[in-house]
Design a protein around this motif. Structure first.
Motif, PDB file in Angstrom:
ATOM      1  N   ALA A 235      19.956   8.088   3.887  1.00 42.41           N
ATOM      2  CA  ALA A 235      19.245   7.041   2.783  1.00 42.41           C
ATOM      3  C   ALA A 235      17.842   6.761   3.258  1.00 42.41           C
ATOM      4  O   ALA A 235      17.419   6.685   4.537  1.00 42.41           O
ATOM      5  N   LEU A 236      17.174   6.470   2.247  1.00 42.03           N
ATOM      6  CA  LEU A 236      15.785   5.976   2.498  1.00 42.03           C
ATOM      7  C   LEU A 236      15.622   4.521   1.690  1.00 42.03           C
ATOM      8  O   LEU A 236      16.135   4.407   0.479  1.00 42.03           O
ATOM      9  N   VAL A 237      15.470   3.544   2.520  1.00 44.03           N
ATOM     10  CA  VAL A 237      15.099   2.310   2.109  1.00 44.03           C
ATOM     11  C   VAL A 237      13.492   1.998   1.672  1.00 44.03           C
ATOM     12  O   VAL A 237      12.827   1.970   2.693  1.00 44.03           O
ATOM     13  N   GLU A 238      13.218   1.665   0.526  1.00 46.34           N
ATOM     14  CA  GLU A 238      11.966   0.845   0.360  1.00 46.34           C
ATOM     15  C   GLU A 238      12.028  -0.335   0.291  1.00 46.34           C
ATOM     16  O   GLU A 238      12.916  -1.009  -0.669  1.00 46.34           O
ATOM     17  N   CYS A 239      11.695  -1.083   1.302  1.00 44.37           N
ATOM     18  CA  CYS A 239      12.023  -2.629   1.412  1.00 44.37           C
ATOM     19  C   CYS A 239      11.635  -3.407   0.329  1.00 44.37           C
ATOM     20  O   CYS A 239      11.930  -4.729   0.203  1.00 44.37           O
ATOM     21  N   GLY A 240      10.535  -2.942  -0.292  1.00 43.93           N
ATOM     22  CA  GLY A 240      10.170  -3.925  -1.443  1.00 43.93           C
ATOM     23  C   GLY A 240       8.544  -3.284  -1.512  1.00 43.93           C
ATOM     24  O   GLY A 240       8.097  -2.237  -1.429  1.00 43.93           O
ATOM     25  N   ASN A 241       7.996  -4.158  -2.466  1.00 42.35           N
ATOM     26  CA  ASN A 241       6.394  -3.658  -3.030  1.00 42.35           C
ATOM     27  C   ASN A 241       5.453  -4.427  -2.415  1.00 42.35           C
ATOM     28  O   ASN A 241       5.366  -5.709  -2.352  1.00 42.35           O
ATOM     29  N   MET A 242       4.770  -3.634  -1.442  1.00 40.96           N
ATOM     30  CA  MET A 242       3.629  -4.468  -0.747  1.00 40.96           C
ATOM     31  C   MET A 242       2.501  -4.681  -1.836  1.00 40.96           C
ATOM     32  O   MET A 242       1.837  -5.516  -1.169  1.00 40.96           O
ATOM     33  N   ARG A 243       2.521  -4.335  -2.993  1.00 36.92           N
ATOM     34  CA  ARG A 243       1.700  -4.944  -3.765  1.00 36.92           C
ATOM     35  C   ARG A 243       1.771  -6.175  -4.710  1.00 36.92           C
ATOM     36  O   ARG A 243       1.166  -6.660  -5.293  1.00 36.92           O
ATOM     37  N   ASP A 244       2.966  -6.629  -4.324  1.00 34.38           N
ATOM     38  CA  ASP A 244       3.513  -7.721  -5.037  1.00 34.38           C
ATOM     39  C   ASP A 244       3.350  -9.066  -3.946  1.00 34.38           C
ATOM     40  O   ASP A 244       3.487  -8.658  -2.777  1.00 34.38           O
ATOM     41  N   ALA A 245       2.636 -10.213  -4.582  1.00 36.55           N
ATOM     42  CA  ALA A 245       2.009 -11.152  -3.528  1.00 36.55           C
ATOM     43  C   ALA A 245       3.270 -11.713  -2.700  1.00 36.55           C
ATOM     44  O   ALA A 245       3.167 -11.906  -1.405  1.00 36.55           O
ATOM     45  N   GLY A 246       4.541 -12.173  -3.163  1.00 41.48           N
ATOM     46  CA  GLY A 246       5.361 -12.501  -2.410  1.00 41.48           C
ATOM     47  C   GLY A 246       5.946 -11.720  -1.556  1.00 41.48           C
ATOM     48  O   GLY A 246       6.169 -12.046  -0.422  1.00 41.48           O
ATOM     49  N   GLU A 247       6.209 -10.578  -1.833  1.00 41.44           N
ATOM     50  CA  GLU A 247       6.890  -9.549  -0.968  1.00 41.44           C
ATOM     51  C   GLU A 247       5.795  -9.228   0.429  1.00 41.44           C
ATOM     52  O   GLU A 247       6.198  -9.132   1.322  1.00 41.44           O
ATOM     53  N   ALA A 248       4.549  -9.057  -0.206  1.00 39.32           N
ATOM     54  CA  ALA A 248       3.558  -8.771   0.782  1.00 39.32           C
ATOM     55  C   ALA A 248       3.337  -9.720   2.012  1.00 39.32           C
ATOM     56  O   ALA A 248       3.532  -9.676   2.903  1.00 39.32           O
ATOM     57  N   ALA A 249       3.603 -10.928   1.352  1.00 41.76           N
ATOM     58  CA  ALA A 249       3.469 -12.197   2.530  1.00 41.76           C
ATOM     59  C   ALA A 249       4.855 -12.207   3.473  1.00 41.76           C
ATOM     60  O   ALA A 249       4.365 -12.423   4.589  1.00 41.76           O
ATOM     61  N   LEU A 250       5.838 -11.774   2.684  1.00 39.51           N
ATOM     62  CA  LEU A 250       7.181 -11.623   3.455  1.00 39.51           C
ATOM     63  C   LEU A 250       7.037 -10.741   4.582  1.00 39.51           C
ATOM     64  O   LEU A 250       7.382 -10.971   5.677  1.00 39.51           O
ATOM     65  N   MET A 251       6.676  -9.643   4.299  1.00 38.11           N
ATOM     66  CA  MET A 251       6.325  -8.334   5.094  1.00 38.11           C
ATOM     67  C   MET A 251       5.374  -8.560   6.023  1.00 38.11           C
ATOM     68  O   MET A 251       5.537  -7.975   7.166  1.00 38.11           O
ATOM     69  N   SER A 252       4.372  -9.391   5.936  1.00 34.23           N
ATOM     70  CA  SER A 252       3.312  -9.585   6.881  1.00 34.23           C
ATOM     71  C   SER A 252       3.691 -10.585   7.888  1.00 34.23           C
ATOM     72  O   SER A 252       2.834 -10.670   8.811  1.00 34.23           O
ATOM     73  N   THR A 253       4.993 -11.108   7.946  1.00 35.98           N
ATOM     74  CA  THR A 253       5.364 -12.074   8.781  1.00 35.98           C
ATOM     75  C   THR A 253       6.161 -11.275   9.915  1.00 35.98           C
ATOM     76  O   THR A 253       7.149 -10.632   9.356  1.00 35.98           O
ATOM     77  N   SER A 254       6.404 -11.883  11.145  1.00 40.95           N
ATOM     78  CA  SER A 254       7.507 -11.285  11.908  1.00 40.95           C
ATOM     79  C   SER A 254       8.781 -11.819  11.555  1.00 40.95           C
ATOM     80  O   SER A 254       9.661 -11.123  11.702  1.00 40.95           O
ATOM     81  N   ASP A 255       8.946 -13.117  10.927  1.00 39.54           N
ATOM     82  CA  ASP A 255      10.208 -13.467  10.691  1.00 39.54           C
ATOM     83  C   ASP A 255      10.559 -12.892   9.217  1.00 39.54           C
ATOM     84  O   ASP A 255      11.860 -12.537   9.131  1.00 39.54           O
ATOM     85  N   GLY A 256       9.764 -12.252   8.538  1.00 40.02           N
ATOM     86  CA  GLY A 256      10.327 -11.470   7.417  1.00 40.02           C
ATOM     87  C   GLY A 256      10.747 -10.018   7.645  1.00 40.02           C
ATOM     88  O   GLY A 256      11.552  -9.659   7.389  1.00 40.02           O
TER      89      GLY A 256
END
Length: 275
Positions: A235-256
């Motif tokens: 399976a391939l997981v697309e964890c979220g959209n890096m162009r969405d501000a909220g998801e980009a902020a989450l992906m950019s943190t170690s906790d996220g």
């Protein structure tokens, strides 16, 4: 092609790193004991040396983690643009550079970090982890080779980790893909079960399903070489959209990234408990 026809395998506890024999040198893994023999199929499961419970249904099984893209892909366009088999009679470029947040945080780095966090959790439970690339500094491997790594390892599960770069307004959420229609038995019920379990655990962890692709967090596809060429549950997981501000902020943190990794590892555990 930066990822040579034969791979070098380094074992670290119950984790195997498949390192390129050409191209950028692989980053040294933490305190390796000694290189193992060549080829993913020679890697044998090892018991976890970490403290904490070992899941009897999972210990010793092989899981292949495929962090999408690679940090050096953009430096060698000739290598990553060459066409390779992609299944169903298709050919596709060897690999791509991936996307990034609007602030410049690269998908390849996100994929690599999340995969390592997932792998650490799995290895601590006695699962033998194989990565399709050894660092985030090289280029490749090609999509066909990534599939072959899982096949040669006889993996109980193969999970490819990505993030999306959809430009459409309001596009957000994760989705999980599997090969459809299936080309072999493992692409049928086993891969659907793996994808569905990953979807369920990501959703249970508080992640929203995709608003723009697939249905209810699942996106069966026929165009992805890594899925089409797999002979293992994949399976391939697309964890979220890096162009969405909220998801980009989450992906950019170690906790996220740890949150994503915990949910994916939980999904792998749940799937392995039924196999």
């Amino acid at each position: 092609m930066a990822f040579a026809d034969r791979a070098r395998v380094l074992s670290v506890g119950s984790v195997t790193l498949l390192a390129a024999c050409q191209g950028a040198p692989a980053a040294a893994p933490p305190s390796p004991s000694a290189p193992a023999s060549t080829g993913a199929t020679t890697a044998s499961p090892a018991a976890s040396s970490a403290s904490g419970p070992t899941f009897s249904f999972a210990a010793g099984k092989v899981v292949v983690l495929d962090p999408g893209h690679n940090g050096g892909n953009g430096r060698d366009p000739q290598a990553i643009n060459r066409l390779v088999p992609a299944g169903r009679g298709q050919t596709k470029p060897c690999n791509t550079t991936g996307t990034a947040t609007n602030a410049g945080y690269a998908e390849h780095a996100f994929n690599w970090d999340v995969a390592r966090l997932v792998g650490r959790t799995l290895a601590d439970k006695g699962i033998h982890v194989v990565y399709t690339r050894a660092d985030d500094a090289g280029n490749g491997p090609c999509v066909d080779e990534r599939a072959m790594i899982g096949n040669r390892a006889g993996a109980a599960a193969v999970v490819s980790i990505h993030a999306d770069g959809a430009e459409s307004a309001g596009a957000h959420g994760f989705h999980v893909s599997y090969s459809s229609p299936p080309l072999n038995a493992e692409q049928g019920a086993p891969s659907i079960s793996l994808a569905t379990t990953l979807r369920d655990r990501l959703r249970a962890a508080g992640f929203g399903v995709s608003s723009y692709f697939g249905k209810d967090g699942l996106a069966p596809r026929s165009d992805l070489g890594g899925l089409n060429l797999s002979e293992r549950p994949t399976a391939l997981v697309e964890c979220g959209n890096m162009r969405d501000a909220g998801e980009a902020a989450l992906m950019s943190t170690s906790d996220g990234r740890q949150r994503y990794a915990d949910a994916i590892a939980d999904g792998v555990f749940a799937y392995l408990s039924r196999t």
